[in-house]
Design an enzyme around this catalytic site. Sequence first.
Site, PDB file in Angstrom:
ATOM      1  N   HIS A 137      58.788  42.040  45.778  1.00 29.14           N
ATOM      2  CA  HIS A 137      59.200  43.409  45.882  1.00 29.14           C
ATOM      3  C   HIS A 137      60.352  43.573  46.990  1.00 29.14           C
ATOM      4  O   HIS A 137      60.513  42.645  47.760  1.00 29.14           O
ATOM      5  CB  HIS A 137      58.060  44.402  45.853  1.00 29.14           C
ATOM      6  N   HIS A 194      59.411  42.424  50.637  1.00 30.79           N
ATOM      7  CA  HIS A 194      59.480  41.112  50.828  1.00 30.79           C
ATOM      8  C   HIS A 194      60.924  40.916  50.762  1.00 30.79           C
ATOM      9  O   HIS A 194      61.338  40.158  51.980  1.00 30.79           O
ATOM     10  CB  HIS A 194      59.106  40.374  49.541  1.00 30.79           C
ATOM     11  N   CYS A 230      37.778  43.092  53.441  1.00 27.72           N
ATOM     12  CA  CYS A 230      38.758  43.566  52.317  1.00 27.72           C
ATOM     13  C   CYS A 230      39.271  42.185  51.762  1.00 27.72           C
ATOM     14  O   CYS A 230      39.881  41.462  52.724  1.00 27.72           O
ATOM     15  CB  CYS A 230      40.030  44.277  52.970  1.00 27.72           C
ATOM     16  N   LYS A 277      52.395  46.254  45.668  1.00 28.59           N
ATOM     17  CA  LYS A 277      51.912  45.983  44.066  1.00 28.59           C
ATOM     18  C   LYS A 277      50.442  46.806  43.977  1.00 28.59           C
ATOM     19  O   LYS A 277      50.664  47.463  42.989  1.00 28.59           O
ATOM     20  CB  LYS A 277      51.435  44.563  44.124  1.00 28.59           C
ATOM     21  N   CYS A 336      42.913  41.895  51.515  1.00 33.21           N
ATOM     22  CA  CYS A 336      43.937  41.609  53.162  1.00 33.21           C
ATOM     23  C   CYS A 336      43.146  40.203  53.789  1.00 33.21           C
ATOM     24  O   CYS A 336      43.914  39.693  54.376  1.00 33.21           O
ATOM     25  CB  CYS A 336      43.230  42.380  54.465  1.00 33.21           C
ATOM     26  N   LYS A 354      53.912  53.073  51.796  1.00 35.71           N
ATOM     27  CA  LYS A 354      54.454  51.624  51.825  1.00 35.71           C
ATOM     28  C   LYS A 354      54.439  51.165  50.315  1.00 35.71           C
ATOM     29  O   LYS A 354      53.754  51.255  49.566  1.00 35.71           O
ATOM     30  CB  LYS A 354      53.222  50.902  52.383  1.00 35.71           C
TER      31      LYS A 354
END
Length: 500
Positions: free
Chosen positions: A18, A21, A126, A297, A129, A294
């Site tokens: 995206h 990146h 998570c 995705k 993450c 932010k």
Amino acid sequence: MPDYFISTPIYYVNDVPHLGHAYTMINADSFSRWHRGMGDDVYFLTGTDEHGQKVAESAEKANMSVEDWCDSYSGRFRNAWSKLEVTYDDFIRTTENRHRVSVQKFLHAVYDNGYIYLAKYEGHYCVSCEAYYSDAEMESGMCPVHKRPLSVMAEENYFFRLSAFQEDILKWYESGNDVVFPDFRKNEALSFVRGGLQDISISRTSISWGIPLPWDERHVCYVWFDALINYLTGIGYGEGGPKFEARWANSHHLIGKDIIRFHCVWWPAMCMAAGLKPPTQALVHGWLLVQGEKMAKSGGNGVDPINLVETYGVEAVRYYLMREHALGSDGDFSLEALEQRYNVELANNIGNLLSRVTNIVERSLDSISPSSTGRVIDSSIVQGHVDRARDFWNGYASSRALEEVQNLVRYTNSVLEDRAPWKVSDLNELGEILGDALEVLRLVALLTSPVLVRSSRTILSAIGIDPTIIDFDFSGQLSWGEYQGGAKVLKAKPLFPRIS
């Protein structure tokens, strides 16, 4: 020729490229092109992060082998970078054997030095993450990044003695070097350290998709520990390559602010534990935001950079991302701002200057360029803009560097409006006006070459200069008076057609 090693994070193959990146990549690409132009021996590393629980689960849900899943997603990133005209020296995949060799060598070094031990661990995890969060880091029991509930995980793990490096990391930060740039991001990293460092789990027995620990193959290396070592793999650590020491001695990691903890706390400690110097510098950029959130995705607000390129062109996208926001700060993305930057600064300012000057040279001087004299355009004013732009590029302030270029172009256009060369019949006077304007165009092309990869070459070709000078050391050509004249000038087509 000094070495200059710049890297980006390696991108997780559970995502698609995206604009966030792309922002990282275009920054890294522009800085690498600038340093190459300044005569440095540049090595630019990027790649994909392909291990971990999330990747294995995603492949299974898609009814694909994990290898095929990784191949597919890694290819998407490489395709995107090609369309954005990002030119890297190496693209590393953490599933490559060279990385396995490097990781196991690094792990053994840390283990042999006494900084890894076995213990039981339970914590809030998570999956997105691939990270544990302490009670202080959680937000109402949720992941602070993804805003999702955390899982409680308990297993026997190997641990890295991060706590042993609290004082060493503080001394490293206080060394006087810009180990984290900009300063306010350095303060964020320091807050992690001063809050007290806890040992971190670096292995998993619950998954198999990863690199086994060399002394206990029941355990797979934690994905973040594995991923960080890519920076060493890419410059020959596992193979003992001849350039490793030189490149590592001037290493710059360009990262987003959300991975400061891993790169600016864990990674320097890991290097110290393995007997290596910490990286030279972390360059921390902010987030591109969409309506204050932010871009990601998981948030459903990702912007496809390839769609932008197909709509506006690669030069518009690259320029906007490097011009709109200062490195380190968050900034909102908007199509309106992109179009405004393009129409005003590229089409109206740079594009019109090139068209105006080359058209008059063709019409009135038989397409043969005059040399610059500095009698019409004040060379000291020009050199001031050039010197400031060069300093800003050297200091990773691309937005301010490009602002200096715009100031130079605006000044030049104002001189041309005042002298009106299209009305001048005296060829000597006309030559002085146009020679100085051609010199400005030469300098503009060099100063924008890290961002406007195609257009900078077009400008140089149009004014009779070999555009391949951009590919080599042009540090000695950023002074007024290098344009000698006598070259064939080509009437330029509109360089940046306006967006309506």
